[in-house]
Design an enzyme around this catalytic site. Structure first.
Site, short mmCIF file in Angstrom:
data_model
loop_
_atom_site.label_atom_id
_atom_site.label_comp_id
_atom_site.label_asym_id
_atom_site.label_seq_id
_atom_site.Cartn_x
_atom_site.Cartn_y
_atom_site.Cartn_z
N ASP A 144 -32.32 -10.71 -27.04
CA ASP A 144 -31.44 -9.56 -27.26
C ASP A 144 -30.21 -9.93 -28.10
O ASP A 144 -29.38 -9.08 -28.39
CB ASP A 144 -31.03 -8.89 -25.94
CG ASP A 144 -30.21 -9.78 -25.03
OD1 ASP A 144 -29.99 -10.97 -25.37
OD2 ASP A 144 -29.79 -9.30 -23.96
N SER A 181 -30.77 -14.88 -19.82
CA SER A 181 -30.26 -14.70 -21.18
C SER A 181 -29.96 -16.05 -21.83
O SER A 181 -30.85 -16.88 -21.96
CB SER A 181 -29.04 -13.79 -21.15
OG SER A 181 -28.72 -13.32 -22.44
N ASP A 238 -31.80 -15.77 -28.65
CA ASP A 238 -31.63 -16.41 -27.35
C ASP A 238 -32.92 -16.26 -26.54
O ASP A 238 -33.87 -15.62 -27.01
CB ASP A 238 -30.40 -15.84 -26.64
CG ASP A 238 -30.52 -14.37 -26.30
OD1 ASP A 238 -31.33 -13.68 -26.95
OD2 ASP A 238 -29.81 -13.89 -25.40
#
Length: 463
Positions: free
Chosen positions: A255, A107, A251
């Site tokens: 998401d 992430s 990112d």
């Protein structure tokens, strides 16, 4: 260097010693535990399929090969999407009629990190109970591999980002015609990951002029990949220089969605969800919303304006989704720029967020900055107190809840204290001895002052 095992998967830094970092052996171990869990969950199926996708991290190809071949060794068929996004893999799992999915991404973490994010057959993150089963299996090395005639198959399936885009464009509230007529010009920062593939491709379908910044998916992040104001000076300057209508930042796994106004100012990560919810609720004539306890009060205000009910969940995407399903929510998410739109799927999705935001702006026919200024203005302060391991954090939180018992208290996830014009949320970290302290008020000064007051009170309890 760190290896973090949690119910949502495993993440860590590449290299180092086994068990301390995300080494090849750790990747194989947890892929084995997940694959074994999926097989036990589907005992009557001859063939089990798992969808695999990754962001553009430098380590992605290596980890992907290890995970894919481990699953094949368990007798599981692997459908590899290659370079993808978290929401794309989530969408692909049910479309492929798969029993699960794994996304290889850390992430917003820097490039030395990677992770295995684990999905169920709906393309949603595993529940806490299921996550615990996988962790337990990995601890015991409790898995059995297939014999040679029963090995799984491996197939590549590129092009799923385009399928995902088709799904987004087909959503009822995405007004393709209005967006095309608006003639938008937008700058996109894809942080040299898969957002650099997905977001420009979506914009092209909507006839939006797209100026690409850091959209080469090579995994060399040009700045800290968490989409916060202090990391986004390059795009803020470029938006102004190009006289763009606004900027889009995602990112590495796409998401989380942050927006930049035409004057280079931040729209505010907290307000991405607020704006998309305002649009959806306006089109639907109301409805319920959910965000986590650490998200802005602005979502509650906008929801009530449209006659709906706002509910807060514990922090974490799994918890938000559970609460959304319980309350029949039309839109929800997290204040970090995560839009969850059930009409599409139950997962944070920047492509859906971009399409809904463009629809909103096109119909409103106002500037990005004017739209931001139309919402209630709140300011947040995010702090933490470092503690020694022997301090009883749970007792501190109980003491704070008792101290403010006459206020509106929520204890589903730490302690949240709602005052008339501001709030504070206290949570302990699961991985280190700290208390996170989030505050929100009607000015930055007041948010900071509230945080300082609470920190002082906690230190007095410790003393």
């Amino acid at each position: 260097m760190t290896l973090i095992k949690s119910i949502s998967g495993i993440r860590g830094t590449i290299g180092g010693k086994v068990g301390d970092n995300l080494t090849p052996l750790d990747a194989v171990k947890f892929a084995s535990a997940y694959g074994t869990f999926i097989k036990k969950r589907n005992p009557n199926k001859d063939k089990i399929t798992v969808v695999l996708g990754r962001d553009a991290r430098i380590s992605g190809k290596m980890i992907s090969s290890l995970v894919a071949n481990t699953l094949v060794g368990l007798g599981i068929d692997v459908v590899d999407l290659g370079l993808s996004t978290t929401p794309t893999v989530e969408v692909a799992v049910p479309l492929e009629k798969a029993e699960g999915g794994i996304i290889l991404t850390a992430s917003h973490n820097p490039k030395q990190w990677n992770a295995l994010k684990l999905l169920n057959e709906k393309g949603e993150f595993l529940s806490g109970v299921d996550g615990e089963k996988i962790l337990a299996a990995a601890e015991k090395d409790d898995y059995s591999f297939s014999e040679v005639d029963d090995l799984g198959s491996y197939s590549k399936k590129p092009g799923y980002i385009n399928k995902h885009i088709e799904e987004v464009l087909a959503l009822e509230l995405v007004d393709v015609d209005a967006i095309k007529k608006a003639g938008f010009k937008v700058v996109v920062d894809g942080v040299n990951s898969t957002g650099g593939i997905a977001i420009p491709a979506l914009l092209k379908e909507l006839n939006v002029e797209c100026i690409e910044l850091y959209c080469e998916p090579n995994g060399h992040f040009p700045h800290n990949p968490e989409p916060l104001k202090e990391h986004l000076t390059d795009i803020s300057e470029l938006v102004v220089k190009e006289k763009a209508d606004f900027g889009i930042v995602v990112d590495p796994d796409v998401d989380r969605l942050a927006l930049i106004c035409e004057d280079g100012s931040m729209f505010g990560e907290e307000y991405t969800l607020v704006a998309c919810a305002d649009y959806v609720l306006g089109q639907k004539g109301g409805g319920n919303t959910v965000s986590n306890l650490s998200s802005s009060r602005a979502l509650r205000d906008v929801t009530q304006k449209h006659g709906g009910t706002y509910t807060a969940s514990a922090v974490g995407e799994v918890n938000v989704v559970i609460k959304m399903k319980e309350t029949n929510t039309v839109i929800g998410g997290e204040g970090n720029g995560g839009i969850i739109y059930p009409a599409s799927h139950y997962g944070r999705d920047s492509l859906v967020g971009v399409a809904l935001f463009l629809s909103h702006l096109a119909k409103k026919q106002i500037s990005c900055k004017a739209l931001r200024d139309s919402y209630p203005s709140y300011f947040m302060s995010k702090n933490k107190i470092q503690l020694t391991p022997e301090i009883d954090v749970d007792q501190i939180l109980k003491d704070m809840a008792t101290k403010y018992a006459n206020e509106d208290i929520n204890t589903i996830d730490g302690v949240k204290i709602d005052f008339e014009k501001e709030w504070v949320h206290l949570r302990k970290s699961n991985t280190e001895p700290i208390i996170r302290i989030y505050t929100e008020s009607d000015s930055q000064e007041n948010a900071n002052a509230l945080a300082e007051r609470i920190i002082k009170e906690i230190k007095e309890i410790i003393a």
